[in-house]
Design a protein around this motif. Structure first.
Motif, PDB file in Angstrom:
ATOM      1  N   GLU A 221       0.716  -1.209   0.048  1.00 61.58           N
ATOM      2  CA  GLU A 221      -0.011   0.261   0.072  1.00 61.58           C
ATOM      3  C   GLU A 221       0.754   1.099   0.061  1.00 61.58           C
ATOM      4  O   GLU A 221       2.114   1.046   0.021  1.00 61.58           O
ATOM      5  CB  GLU A 221      -0.915   0.080   1.236  1.00 61.58           C
ATOM      6  CG  GLU A 221      -2.086  -1.271   1.162  1.00 61.58           C
ATOM      7  CD  GLU A 221      -2.863  -1.213   2.438  1.00 61.58           C
ATOM      8  OE1 GLU A 221      -2.961  -0.075   3.185  1.00 61.58           O
ATOM      9  OE2 GLU A 221      -3.595  -2.213   2.592  1.00 61.58           O
ATOM     10  N   LEU A 222       0.415   2.398  -0.127  1.00 62.94           N
ATOM     11  CA  LEU A 222       0.995   3.735  -0.041  1.00 62.94           C
ATOM     12  C   LEU A 222       1.618   3.959   1.265  1.00 62.94           C
ATOM     13  O   LEU A 222       1.078   3.615   2.453  1.00 62.94           O
ATOM     14  CB  LEU A 222       0.109   4.961  -0.628  1.00 62.94           C
ATOM     15  CG  LEU A 222      -0.559   4.801  -1.736  1.00 62.94           C
ATOM     16  CD1 LEU A 222      -1.524   5.991  -1.867  1.00 62.94           C
ATOM     17  CD2 LEU A 222       0.675   5.169  -2.862  1.00 62.94           C
ATOM     18  N   LEU A 223       2.858   4.416   1.178  1.00 63.82           N
ATOM     19  CA  LEU A 223       3.734   4.599   2.672  1.00 63.82           C
ATOM     20  C   LEU A 223       2.986   6.119   3.042  1.00 63.82           C
ATOM     21  O   LEU A 223       2.450   6.867   2.346  1.00 63.82           O
ATOM     22  CB  LEU A 223       5.092   4.720   2.093  1.00 63.82           C
ATOM     23  CG  LEU A 223       5.712   3.555   1.908  1.00 63.82           C
ATOM     24  CD1 LEU A 223       7.201   3.651   1.488  1.00 63.82           C
ATOM     25  CD2 LEU A 223       5.719   2.433   2.747  1.00 63.82           C
ATOM     26  N   ALA A 224       3.104   6.117   4.449  1.00 56.26           N
ATOM     27  CA  ALA A 224       2.752   7.516   5.016  1.00 56.26           C
ATOM     28  C   ALA A 224       3.540   8.722   4.558  1.00 56.26           C
ATOM     29  O   ALA A 224       3.259   9.827   4.325  1.00 56.26           O
ATOM     30  CB  ALA A 224       2.855   7.450   6.502  1.00 56.26           C
ATOM     31  N   GLU A 225       4.986   8.395   4.009  1.00 53.01           N
ATOM     32  CA  GLU A 225       5.939   9.566   3.926  1.00 53.01           C
ATOM     33  C   GLU A 225       6.900   8.787   2.697  1.00 53.01           C
ATOM     34  O   GLU A 225       7.305   7.659   2.868  1.00 53.01           O
ATOM     35  CB  GLU A 225       6.523  10.113   5.039  1.00 53.01           C
ATOM     36  CG  GLU A 225       7.717  11.083   4.808  1.00 53.01           C
ATOM     37  CD  GLU A 225       8.134  11.552   5.716  1.00 53.01           C
ATOM     38  OE1 GLU A 225       9.265  12.257   5.562  1.00 53.01           O
ATOM     39  OE2 GLU A 225       7.474  11.510   7.141  1.00 53.01           O
ATOM     40  N   TYR A 226       7.241   9.492   1.944  1.00 49.22           N
ATOM     41  CA  TYR A 226       8.294   9.168   0.817  1.00 49.22           C
ATOM     42  C   TYR A 226       9.292  10.306   0.524  1.00 49.22           C
ATOM     43  O   TYR A 226       9.083  11.252   0.767  1.00 49.22           O
ATOM     44  CB  TYR A 226       7.408   9.271  -0.713  1.00 49.22           C
ATOM     45  CG  TYR A 226       6.521   8.005  -0.978  1.00 49.22           C
ATOM     46  CD1 TYR A 226       6.963   6.844  -1.343  1.00 49.22           C
ATOM     47  CD2 TYR A 226       5.153   8.195  -0.456  1.00 49.22           C
ATOM     48  CE1 TYR A 226       6.096   5.767  -1.358  1.00 49.22           C
ATOM     49  CE2 TYR A 226       4.317   7.018  -0.771  1.00 49.22           C
ATOM     50  CZ  TYR A 226       4.920   6.050  -1.299  1.00 49.22           C
ATOM     51  OH  TYR A 226       3.851   4.653  -1.224  1.00 49.22           O
ATOM     52  N   CYS A 227      10.647   9.595   0.713  1.00 45.92           N
ATOM     53  CA  CYS A 227      11.743  10.502   0.336  1.00 45.92           C
ATOM     54  C   CYS A 227      12.096  10.596  -0.999  1.00 45.92           C
ATOM     55  O   CYS A 227      11.966   9.691  -1.873  1.00 45.92           O
ATOM     56  CB  CYS A 227      12.929  10.004   1.126  1.00 45.92           C
ATOM     57  SG  CYS A 227      12.746   9.966   2.991  1.00 45.92           S
ATOM     58  N   PHE A 228      12.287  11.945  -1.392  1.00 49.20           N
ATOM     59  CA  PHE A 228      12.337  12.199  -2.806  1.00 49.20           C
ATOM     60  C   PHE A 228      13.652  13.203  -2.968  1.00 49.20           C
ATOM     61  O   PHE A 228      14.086  13.899  -2.296  1.00 49.20           O
ATOM     62  CB  PHE A 228      11.487  12.824  -3.376  1.00 49.20           C
ATOM     63  CG  PHE A 228      11.687  13.157  -4.900  1.00 49.20           C
ATOM     64  CD1 PHE A 228      11.393  12.029  -6.013  1.00 49.20           C
ATOM     65  CD2 PHE A 228      12.044  14.422  -5.481  1.00 49.20           C
ATOM     66  CE1 PHE A 228      11.561  12.263  -7.112  1.00 49.20           C
ATOM     67  CE2 PHE A 228      11.993  14.501  -6.828  1.00 49.20           C
ATOM     68  CZ  PHE A 228      11.873  13.384  -7.680  1.00 49.20           C
ATOM     69  N   ASP A 229      14.688  12.509  -3.731  1.00 49.79           N
ATOM     70  CA  ASP A 229      15.929  13.383  -4.115  1.00 49.79           C
ATOM     71  C   ASP A 229      15.756  14.109  -5.208  1.00 49.79           C
ATOM     72  O   ASP A 229      15.916  13.959  -6.185  1.00 49.79           O
ATOM     73  CB  ASP A 229      17.097  12.170  -4.167  1.00 49.79           C
ATOM     74  CG  ASP A 229      18.396  12.794  -4.138  1.00 49.79           C
ATOM     75  OD1 ASP A 229      18.516  14.086  -3.868  1.00 49.79           O
ATOM     76  OD2 ASP A 229      19.490  12.228  -4.463  1.00 49.79           O
ATOM     77  N   TYR A 230      15.682  15.598  -4.786  1.00 43.32           N
ATOM     78  CA  TYR A 230      15.514  16.420  -5.809  1.00 43.32           C
ATOM     79  C   TYR A 230      16.686  16.760  -6.644  1.00 43.32           C
ATOM     80  O   TYR A 230      16.569  17.327  -7.629  1.00 43.32           O
ATOM     81  CB  TYR A 230      14.733  17.809  -5.186  1.00 43.32           C
ATOM     82  CG  TYR A 230      13.546  17.608  -4.621  1.00 43.32           C
ATOM     83  CD1 TYR A 230      12.518  17.869  -5.483  1.00 43.32           C
ATOM     84  CD2 TYR A 230      13.288  17.227  -3.361  1.00 43.32           C
ATOM     85  CE1 TYR A 230      11.186  17.670  -5.477  1.00 43.32           C
ATOM     86  CE2 TYR A 230      11.965  17.086  -2.825  1.00 43.32           C
ATOM     87  CZ  TYR A 230      10.844  17.339  -3.885  1.00 43.32           C
ATOM     88  OH  TYR A 230       9.643  17.215  -3.545  1.00 43.32           O
TER      89      TYR A 230
END
Length: 57
Positions: free
Chosen positions: A15-24
């Motif tokens: 399922e979807l995670l509560a928070e995602y880390c994205f490397d901009y």
């Protein structure tokens, strides 16, 4: 065209995670986005009973 494997198990925990880390820093610009310098105007008309709640900026 590549086919996706059909033997993948669907997991109920997938399922979807509560928070995602994205490397901009690794992000790339969208080459399909328009590069128009023209600003688009959006107009919103409010009903008279709710209009006093919003102020003009």
């Amino acid at each position: 065209m590549n086919k996706t494997p059909s033997n993948q198990n669907n997991n109920s925990e997938d399922e979807l995670l509560a928070e995602y880390c994205f490397d901009y820093q690794k992000a790339k610009s969208n080459r399909f986005a328009t590069r128009s310098q023209v600003q688009k105007l959006t107009v919103v008309v409010l009903d008279e009973d709710v209009a006093p709640v919003f102020t003009r900026t």
